[in-house]
Design an enzyme around this catalytic site. Structure first.
Site, short mmCIF file in Angstrom:
data_model
loop_
_atom_site.label_atom_id
_atom_site.label_comp_id
_atom_site.label_asym_id
_atom_site.label_seq_id
_atom_site.Cartn_x
_atom_site.Cartn_y
_atom_site.Cartn_z
N CYS A 116 0.82 -1.23 0.00
CA CYS A 116 0.00 0.00 0.00
C CYS A 116 0.84 1.27 0.00
CB CYS A 116 -0.94 -0.01 1.19
SG CYS A 116 -2.01 -1.43 1.16
N HIS A 256 -3.62 6.98 2.13
CA HIS A 256 -3.96 5.65 1.64
C HIS A 256 -5.34 5.29 2.19
CE1 HIS A 256 -3.94 1.48 0.73
NE2 HIS A 256 -3.81 1.09 1.98
N ASN A 286 -10.10 -0.59 -0.89
CA ASN A 286 -8.64 -0.49 -0.81
C ASN A 286 -8.05 -1.04 -2.12
OD1 ASN A 286 -5.93 -0.74 -0.26
ND2 ASN A 286 -6.21 -1.65 1.76
O1 UT7 Z 1 -3.99 -1.43 3.31
C1 UT7 Z 1 -2.98 -2.17 3.93
C2 UT7 Z 1 -3.03 -2.05 5.39
N1 UT7 Z 1 -4.25 -2.61 5.92
C3 UT7 Z 1 -4.95 -1.93 6.80
O2 UT7 Z 1 -4.61 -0.82 7.12
C4 UT7 Z 1 -6.12 -2.63 7.43
C5 UT7 Z 1 -6.04 -2.55 8.93
N2 UT7 Z 1 -7.12 -3.27 9.63
C6 UT7 Z 1 -8.40 -2.87 9.57
O3 UT7 Z 1 -8.74 -1.93 8.88
C7 UT7 Z 1 -9.40 -3.60 10.43
O4 UT7 Z 1 -8.71 -4.43 11.32
C8 UT7 Z 1 -10.42 -4.43 9.62
C9 UT7 Z 1 -11.38 -3.51 8.87
C10 UT7 Z 1 -9.73 -5.37 8.68
C11 UT7 Z 1 -11.30 -5.26 10.59
O5 UT7 Z 1 -11.93 -4.38 11.53
P1 UT7 Z 1 -11.80 -4.65 13.10
O6 UT7 Z 1 -12.57 -3.61 13.78
O7 UT7 Z 1 -10.35 -4.78 13.45
O8 UT7 Z 1 -12.55 -6.02 13.24
P2 UT7 Z 1 -12.00 -7.38 13.88
O9 UT7 Z 1 -11.05 -8.06 12.97
O10 UT7 Z 1 -11.57 -7.12 15.30
O11 UT7 Z 1 -13.33 -8.22 13.94
C12 UT7 Z 1 -14.41 -7.86 14.82
C13 UT7 Z 1 -15.53 -8.86 14.65
C14 UT7 Z 1 -15.07 -10.32 14.74
O12 UT7 Z 1 -16.09 -11.06 15.35
P3 UT7 Z 1 -15.98 -11.47 16.90
O13 UT7 Z 1 -14.72 -12.28 16.99
O14 UT7 Z 1 -15.91 -10.18 17.64
O15 UT7 Z 1 -17.24 -12.23 17.13
C15 UT7 Z 1 -14.95 -10.74 13.29
O16 UT7 Z 1 -15.11 -12.13 13.11
O17 UT7 Z 1 -16.11 -8.72 13.33
C16 UT7 Z 1 -16.11 -9.98 12.66
N3 UT7 Z 1 -15.94 -9.75 11.24
C17 UT7 Z 1 -16.97 -9.49 10.42
N4 UT7 Z 1 -18.30 -9.36 10.65
C18 UT7 Z 1 -19.09 -9.06 9.60
C19 UT7 Z 1 -14.80 -9.77 10.51
N5 UT7 Z 1 -15.07 -9.49 9.22
C20 UT7 Z 1 -16.42 -9.33 9.15
C21 UT7 Z 1 -17.29 -9.01 8.08
N6 UT7 Z 1 -18.61 -8.89 8.35
N7 UT7 Z 1 -16.85 -8.82 6.81
#
Ligand code: UT7
Length: 329
Positions: A116, A256, A286
């Site tokens: 990225c 980004h 993204n």
């Molecule tokens: O571009 C390169 C660099 N990349 C980035 O900068 C990305 C950095 N990371 C992020 O932007 C975030 O971590 C994400 C958007 C990828 C995820 O958001 P988050 O707030 O960190 O969510 P999480 O991974 O902590 O997941 C929270 C909950 C989980 O469920 P439980 O364990 O709390 O029951 C996940 O299983 O959300 C669940 N979850 C979803 N639910 C509905 C994960 N993906 C989804 C989804 N729809 N697509």
């Protein structure tokens, strides 16, 4: 002798017609529009479909758009630098393939892989070619066909990414416009959180690597989020501090586009108000190396000659950085 800087003299872009909306993903995996919008800010992404279509097919229309805007023939470009993590093939490089498709006969070119942050790495490298005085027209493209490495059964990653390409033309300037400073960073110890394991010399393609889904992008979202928030904010702040710029001096932040919450944290650290922060994540998702040039492409109509613009990125590697440009058009 007057100092030569690399001014952006035109911006081009391209996103494919086909789209995947949040509603489409509700039918594909266990997710919902509300979760995607609140956690990421994304509403839809463009996807390159069709047999035989690759990243170079995103690069070509972006460079054609760029040349049209500048009123030049593509063959006037002396060097083409493509930032991508989804090259058409391992080799030849995507820049070479794209030059051939564009009818560019007199240029050399190469790819840069920094996920990225690829566009900032490429822009800084290309700017030095101009600053050296040896080159007069260097095109820099950020392009990724992320749909080629996304696992559309994995809800944690598939909703994030889209395809697209953005391009800028760099030309010499002696009035102080263009790329004025960059701070680029990397930390290989972050590789375990965001990578694609298969296909390289470590894990050459085999039935086993396919069965283990090693040819898809892997991301452990939370640690990446944590490092991205501090990395992108700190480097952007360091850049403006070392150039004695205040928040008032900065006209625009072009970040980004991975997650609106990471962008908000960067803007807060720099003391910037929301109106100065440019966003298009809702429409494209993204697009990895393409996010920053696509944002320049979308918003170029708002920029005025002399505007101080800060570009900022964080991505796989880890790689991150910030670049200060003074708008020349
Ligand atoms: O571009 C390169 C660099 N990349 C980035 O900068 C990305 C950095 N990371 C992020 O932007 C975030 O971590 C994400 C958007 C990828 C995820 O958001 P988050 O707030 O960190 O969510 P999480 O991974 O902590 O997941 C929270 C909950 C989980 O469920 P439980 O364990 O709390 O029951 C996940 O299983 O959300 C669940 N979850 C979803 N639910 C509905 C994960 N993906 C989804 C989804 N729809 N697509």
């Amino acid at each position: 002798m007057q100092k030569i800087t690399a001014a952006i003299t035109a911006v081009g872009g391209y996103v494919p017609e086909d789209k995947l909306t949040n509603a489409d993903f509700e039918r594909m995996v266990d997710t919902n529009d509300e979760w995607i919008k609140t956690r990421t800010g994304i509403e839809e992404r463009h996807i390159l479909k069709g047999e035989g279509k690759a990243t170079s097919d995103l690069v070509v229309p972006a460079v054609q758009d760029l040349c049209k805007k500048r009123g030049i023939d593509p063959d006037e470009i002396e060097c083409l630098v493509v930032a991508t993590i989804t090259p058409d093939m391992f080799f030849p490089n995507t820049a070479n393939v794209a030059c051939d498709k564009l009818g560019i006969k007199h240029a050399w070119g190469f790819d840069i892989m920094a996920a990225c942050s690829g566009f900032l790495y490429a822009l800084t490298t290309a700017a030095s070619l101009i600053e050296s005085g040896r080159y007069k027209k260097v095109a820099v493209v950020g392009a990724d066909k992320m749909s080629s490495i996304v696992d559309y059964t994995d809800r944690t990653t598939c909703i994030l990414f889209g395809d697209g390409a953005g391009a800028v033309l760099l030309e010499p300037n002696t009035e102080g416009y263009g790329v004025l400073d960059s701070i680029l960073k990397s930390d290989g110890s972050g590789g375990k959180y965001l990578h694609m394991k298969g296909g390289g010399s470590l894990n050459p393609p085999s039935a086993d690597t396919v069965a283990q889904k090693m040819h898809y992008l892997f991301q452990d979202g939370q640690p990446v989020f944590k490092f991205a928030v501090t990395g992108m904010a700190d480097v952007s702040y360091e850049l403006i501090q070392r150039n004695n710029l205040t928040a008032d001096d900065v006209a625009w932040l072009v970040p980004h586009q991975a997650n609106k919450r990471i962008i908000d944290a960067t803007a807060r650290r720099m003391g910037l108000s929301d109106e100065k922060v440019l966003l298009n994540i809702q429409r494209y998702g993204n697009t990895t190396a393409a996010t920053i040039p696509l944002c320049l492409w979308d918003y170029q109509g708002r920029f005025k000659r002399g505007d101080n613009i800060v570009l900022a990125a964080f991505g796989g590697g880890f790689t991150w950085g910030a670049t200060w440009i003074k708008w020349a058009i």
